[in-house]
Design a protein around this motif. Structure first.
Motif, PDB file in Angstrom:
ATOM      1  N   ASN A 121       0.819  -1.227   0.000  1.00 22.87           N
ATOM      2  CA  ASN A 121       0.000   0.000   0.000  1.00 22.87           C
ATOM      3  C   ASN A 121       0.846   1.268   0.000  1.00 22.87           C
ATOM      4  O   ASN A 121       0.588   2.211   0.747  1.00 22.87           O
ATOM      5  N   GLY A 122       1.878   1.278  -0.825  1.00 21.91           N
ATOM      6  CA  GLY A 122       2.683   2.484  -0.991  1.00 21.91           C
ATOM      7  C   GLY A 122       3.721   2.712   0.075  1.00 21.91           C
ATOM      8  O   GLY A 122       4.359   3.772   0.096  1.00 21.91           O
ATOM      9  N   SER A 123       3.926   1.763   0.959  1.00 26.53           N
ATOM     10  CA  SER A 123       4.936   1.923   2.011  1.00 26.53           C
ATOM     11  C   SER A 123       6.337   1.801   1.419  1.00 26.53           C
ATOM     12  O   SER A 123       6.520   1.424   0.259  1.00 26.53           O
ATOM     13  N   THR A 124       7.343   2.129   2.225  1.00 28.70           N
ATOM     14  CA  THR A 124       8.731   2.042   1.789  1.00 28.70           C
ATOM     15  C   THR A 124       9.084   0.594   1.435  1.00 28.70           C
ATOM     16  O   THR A 124       8.689  -0.339   2.140  1.00 28.70           O
ATOM     17  N   TYR A 125       9.822   0.418   0.339  1.00 36.15           N
ATOM     18  CA  TYR A 125      10.286  -0.919  -0.038  1.00 36.15           C
ATOM     19  C   TYR A 125      11.248  -1.449   1.021  1.00 36.15           C
ATOM     20  O   TYR A 125      12.214  -0.785   1.386  1.00 36.15           O
ATOM     21  N   LEU A 126      10.980  -2.676   1.487  1.00 33.72           N
ATOM     22  CA  LEU A 126      11.837  -3.340   2.467  1.00 33.72           C
ATOM     23  C   LEU A 126      12.191  -4.730   1.969  1.00 33.72           C
ATOM     24  O   LEU A 126      11.429  -5.347   1.221  1.00 33.72           O
TER      25      LEU A 126
ATOM     26  N   GLN B 119      -9.418  -1.781  -0.319  1.00 31.78           N
ATOM     27  CA  GLN B 119      -8.508  -2.083  -1.425  1.00 31.78           C
ATOM     28  C   GLN B 119      -7.060  -2.096  -0.951  1.00 31.78           C
ATOM     29  O   GLN B 119      -6.644  -1.251  -0.164  1.00 31.78           O
ATOM     30  N   ASN B 120      -6.292  -3.079  -1.429  1.00 39.95           N
ATOM     31  CA  ASN B 120      -4.882  -3.213  -1.079  1.00 39.95           C
ATOM     32  C   ASN B 120      -4.057  -3.453  -2.348  1.00 39.95           C
ATOM     33  O   ASN B 120      -4.575  -3.958  -3.357  1.00 39.95           O
ATOM     34  N   ASN B 121      -2.778  -3.086  -2.271  1.00 43.58           N
ATOM     35  CA  ASN B 121      -1.866  -3.401  -3.367  1.00 43.58           C
ATOM     36  C   ASN B 121      -0.498  -3.779  -2.806  1.00 43.58           C
ATOM     37  O   ASN B 121      -0.059  -3.241  -1.785  1.00 43.58           O
ATOM     38  N   PHE B 122       0.143  -4.705  -3.482  1.00 39.41           N
ATOM     39  CA  PHE B 122       1.448  -5.239  -3.090  1.00 39.41           C
ATOM     40  C   PHE B 122       2.371  -5.145  -4.292  1.00 39.41           C
ATOM     41  O   PHE B 122       1.997  -5.501  -5.414  1.00 39.41           O
ATOM     42  N   ARG B 123       3.584  -4.643  -4.060  1.00 36.81           N
ATOM     43  CA  ARG B 123       4.577  -4.532  -5.131  1.00 36.81           C
ATOM     44  C   ARG B 123       5.870  -5.211  -4.688  1.00 36.81           C
ATOM     45  O   ARG B 123       6.242  -5.139  -3.521  1.00 36.81           O
ATOM     46  N   VAL B 124       6.527  -5.829  -5.660  1.00 35.22           N
ATOM     47  CA  VAL B 124       7.799  -6.495  -5.382  1.00 35.22           C
ATOM     48  C   VAL B 124       8.733  -6.244  -6.560  1.00 35.22           C
ATOM     49  O   VAL B 124       8.318  -6.252  -7.718  1.00 35.22           O
ATOM     50  N   GLN B 125      10.011  -5.989  -6.252  1.00 36.14           N
ATOM     51  CA  GLN B 125      11.014  -5.795  -7.287  1.00 36.14           C
ATOM     52  C   GLN B 125      12.359  -6.303  -6.784  1.00 36.14           C
ATOM     53  O   GLN B 125      12.590  -6.405  -5.573  1.00 36.14           O
ATOM     54  N   ALA B 126      13.242  -6.617  -7.733  1.00 36.97           N
ATOM     55  CA  ALA B 126      14.552  -7.190  -7.394  1.00 36.97           C
ATOM     56  C   ALA B 126      15.666  -6.321  -7.961  1.00 36.97           C
ATOM     57  O   ALA B 126      15.520  -5.710  -9.025  1.00 36.97           O
ATOM     58  N   THR B 127      16.784  -6.269  -7.213  1.00 34.91           N
ATOM     59  CA  THR B 127      17.979  -5.539  -7.639  1.00 34.91           C
ATOM     60  C   THR B 127      19.170  -6.478  -7.545  1.00 34.91           C
ATOM     61  O   THR B 127      19.405  -7.094  -6.497  1.00 34.91           O
ATOM     62  N   ASP B 128      19.927  -6.608  -8.648  1.00 37.48           N
ATOM     63  CA  ASP B 128      21.066  -7.515  -8.620  1.00 37.48           C
ATOM     64  C   ASP B 128      22.304  -6.828  -8.050  1.00 37.48           C
ATOM     65  O   ASP B 128      22.301  -5.621  -7.795  1.00 37.48           O
ATOM     66  N   PRO B 129      23.399  -7.566  -7.819  1.00 39.23           N
ATOM     67  CA  PRO B 129      24.600  -6.966  -7.211  1.00 39.23           C
ATOM     68  C   PRO B 129      25.225  -5.857  -8.056  1.00 39.23           C
ATOM     69  O   PRO B 129      26.045  -5.084  -7.545  1.00 39.23           O
ATOM     70  N   TYR B 130      24.868  -5.766  -9.345  1.00 39.36           N
ATOM     71  CA  TYR B 130      25.437  -4.735 -10.210  1.00 39.36           C
ATOM     72  C   TYR B 130      24.574  -3.472 -10.258  1.00 39.36           C
ATOM     73  O   TYR B 130      24.873  -2.544 -10.999  1.00 39.36           O
ATOM     74  N   GLY B 131      23.489  -3.471  -9.472  1.00 43.41           N
ATOM     75  CA  GLY B 131      22.636  -2.291  -9.412  1.00 43.41           C
ATOM     76  C   GLY B 131      21.515  -2.269 -10.426  1.00 43.41           C
ATOM     77  O   GLY B 131      20.786  -1.270 -10.524  1.00 43.41           O
ATOM     78  N   ASN B 132      21.325  -3.330 -11.194  1.00 37.38           N
ATOM     79  CA  ASN B 132      20.210  -3.402 -12.143  1.00 37.38           C
ATOM     80  C   ASN B 132      18.911  -3.637 -11.371  1.00 37.38           C
ATOM     81  O   ASN B 132      18.807  -4.593 -10.594  1.00 37.38           O
ATOM     82  N   ILE B 133      17.935  -2.758 -11.594  1.00 35.68           N
ATOM     83  CA  ILE B 133      16.657  -2.834 -10.883  1.00 35.68           C
ATOM     84  C   ILE B 133      15.592  -3.354 -11.836  1.00 35.68           C
ATOM     85  O   ILE B 133      15.352  -2.777 -12.904  1.00 35.68           O
ATOM     86  N   GLY B 134      14.950  -4.438 -11.449  1.00 35.60           N
ATOM     87  CA  GLY B 134      13.905  -5.025 -12.287  1.00 35.60           C
ATOM     88  C   GLY B 134      12.597  -4.276 -12.169  1.00 35.60           C
ATOM     89  O   GLY B 134      12.398  -3.431 -11.290  1.00 35.60           O
TER      90      GLY B 134
END
Length: 267
Positions: A106-111, A125-140
Motif C-alpha cells: 500500500n505504498g509503504s517504503t520498499y523493504l 482495497q490493497n496493493n502489493f509490489r515487489v522488485q529485485a535488484t542484482d549486485p550490479y545495481g540493475n533494478i527489475g
C-alpha cells in the motif's frame, strides 16, 4: 552494469597509430576516449601501437564483466480477491538468486522480503509490489498484485418489533442492513436459528422473550444485531370474591372483598 565502455590511454609516441580489438571483432584504429559496445558477460579489449617505422609495441589487455540485465520477479501466489483474511501471504520467484528482493504494501517504503512472508492488509482495497535488484545495481520492473479485504460482517439494526409488554404471541420483526447480499438467520429464545427476512413473523412464548439476528456475508463474515427483549402475557387475570354480604341481610350497604391470585397487579 552497462554495455557502453569508454577507454582512455596514453602512448609515448605521438606519431604511432593505435589499434583496438574488442573480444573477437577485427581490430580497428582507435583513440583515447573512444567508446565501445561490450557484450553481456566477459569482455576483453586489446590494444597495440605501431610507429611509422613499423615497430609494434606490446599488446595491452583489459578484461571486465558486463551485466546490464535486470532481474525479473514473478508473483506466483497471493490472497484471494476479494478475501476476508487480514493476513496476506505472497509467493514469488526471481530469475537471479543473487538479487535482493524488496516489497511494498500500500505504498509503504520498499523493504527486504522473502517469498512466503505474511503481511497484514487493511480493510478495503490493497496493493502489493515487489522488485529485485542484482549486485550490479540493475533494478527489475516492479510487479503489482491488487486485492480487496472485507473482514467485517454485515451491520444489522432491528427497526420494529412487538410491544413490550404484549398481549399476543404473534411477533413481527423488521430490520435493516448495510449488506443486501448477505443471508440472515433469526434466533428466538433458545430455539434453533432459522433463515429469515425483514417482516417475518414468529410465535413467542408466554413470559420473557429474546430475539436477535445473525447475518453472514458472501465471504463468511458474521454480524449480529442487538437483542430485542419483551414480555408476553396472553392470560386474563382471574378474580375470586373472598367475602360479601349474607344472602339475606337487612343492611343497605353491601361490602365485597376479592383478589386476583393470578395477577396481583391487575386493576
Amino acid at each position: 552494469n552497462t554495455t557502453r565502455a569508454r577507454f582512455e590511454f596514453t602512448v609515448d609516441d605521438e606519431s604511432a597509430t593505435t589499434t583496438c580489438l574488442l573480444n573477437i571483432e577485427e581490430g580497428q584504429a582507435c583513440l583515447s576516449g573512444d567508446e565501445f559496445v561490450a557484450d553481456q558477460g566477459n569482455n576483453e579489449l586489446r590494444m597495440r601501437a605501431v610507429d611509422p617505422a613499423g615497430n609494434v609495441g606490446y599488446s595491452r589487455t583489459h578484461k571486465w564483466y558486463v551485466d546490464s540485465l535486470a532481474p525479473a520477479v514473478t508473483i506466483t501466489a497471493g490472497p484471494d480477491d476479494p478475501t476476508s483474511q487480514v493476513q496476506a501471504q505472497f509467493e514469488f520467484v526471481v530469475d537471479d538468486p543473487t538479487a535482493d528482493v524488496k516489497c511494498s504494501l500500500n505504498g509503504s517504503t520498499y523493504l527486504l522480503c522473502t517469498t512466503g512472508e505474511g503481511l497484514e492488509a487493511k480493510e478495503g482495497q490493497n496493493n502489493f509490489r515487489v522488485q529485485a535488484t542484482d549486485p550490479y545495481g540493475n533494478i527489475g520492473y516492479s510487479r503489482l498484485y491488487e486485492w480487496y479485504l472485507d473482514s467485517v460482517g454485515p451491520a444489522i439494526t432491528i427497526t420494529s418489533g412487538p410491544e413490550n409488554p404484549s398481549t399476543t404471541k404473534e411477533s413481527i420483526f423488521e430490520f435493516t442492513t448495510n449488506d443486501p447480499t448477505a443471508t440472515y438467520s433469526c434466533i428466538l429464545n433458545d430455539r434453533e436459528a432459522v433463515a429469515c427476512e425483514t417482516g417475518d413473523q414468529f410465535v413467542a412464548e408466554e413470559g420473557e422473550n429474546s430475539f436477535y439476528i445473525i447475518g453472514r456475508d458472501q465471504l463468511g463474515n458474521e454480524g449480529r444485531s442487538d437483542n430485542y427483549d419483551w414480555f408476553v402475557d396472553t392470560e386474563a387475570p382471574t378474580v375470586t370474591i373472598t367475602s360479601g354480604p349474607n344472602e339475606l341481610t337487612n343492611h343497605p350497604v353491601a361490602v365485597f372483598e376479592f383478589q386476583s391470585p393470578s395477577d396481583p397487579e391487575a386493576t
